[in-house]
Design an enzyme around this catalytic site. Sequence first.
Site: not given
Length: 342
Positions: A144, A221
């Site tokens: 990611c 997050h």
Amino acid sequence: MKKIKVGVAGYGVIGQRLADAVALQGDMELVGVADLAPTLSIRALKEKGMPYNLFLVDMNRKPEFEGLEIPIAGSFEDLVDQVDIMLDSSPGGVGVKNKELYASKGVKAIFQGGEKNSVADVFFHGYANYEQGVDQDYLKLTSCNTTGLIRAVDCLDRNCGGVEKVAITIIRRVADPGDYHRGLTNALQVDKAPSHQAVDLMTIMPHVEATGVLVHTPVTHGHIITVLATGKKKITKEMALEAFKKHPRIRVVKIDDGFQGNASFFRYARDLGNTRGDMYEIGLWEDCIVESGNDIMFAINIPQESVTIPETMDAVRAATGMQQTREDGTAATNKYLNCQCR
């Protein structure tokens, strides 16, 4: 138009999102998803009315699913028999074992960042090296952080006269939302340099010298990466900002507008009504682009659960030969996922 038939192995954090993304592609057909156990994700799938066919990795566990009234479409092998390509989002190390089945069936496969590079013919990124993946049997996505990092560096490299080197600092979330296996933490942890993201960037963009430091943080997050880039010629803030704003998978924002950090992006995605609070674009703060001598520095936010999904769709397009160029492949993905300049 013949649609490419796609299967997803592993219906977890990434697998759910891959399945949803394939279902959105007008030129692809999601044949089904495969998993091992009746996890919360599978139970939620059932409660939503089973929009996707479910195949079992281990048919000996079928009674568990039947006891929960979760319908089974067949075995993992049955799924592989029905597809043109598999998207393998199994836990790291499992994908390489699954590859033996794919190879025996003559089925192409895309692997996620948790597998070793040796599992694939090409270490792939939709924008940086799309053409290298065209018509290949096995591609592996970047992680990611690396996916978002390469988007930004490739953007500068192509639009601002070329990039010679980058130095990065990654402020990394410690676990995904809902994970407990990392424990409850109140500390920061530094990895040895260089971080694998810098090494991976050089693997895909060998003309760029990269190094970096990674810091684990007790948040869930999103990651934040700061990048110090040296261009082949001076890159001004105006040049960089113009390039970033034109990139369909980069969302340029301002702190003054309320985007104070990683949680702001997650909340904004939820307010937009995005499923699971996902955002396909990386966030880039206009207020944090600064010139430092001949270098340019900026900061990006990485939505770790969803950022690799568009590049995985690009990989399907490249491996199956649906589109032969990065321009055509990424444009098709962006259209179906509604990625656009903002």
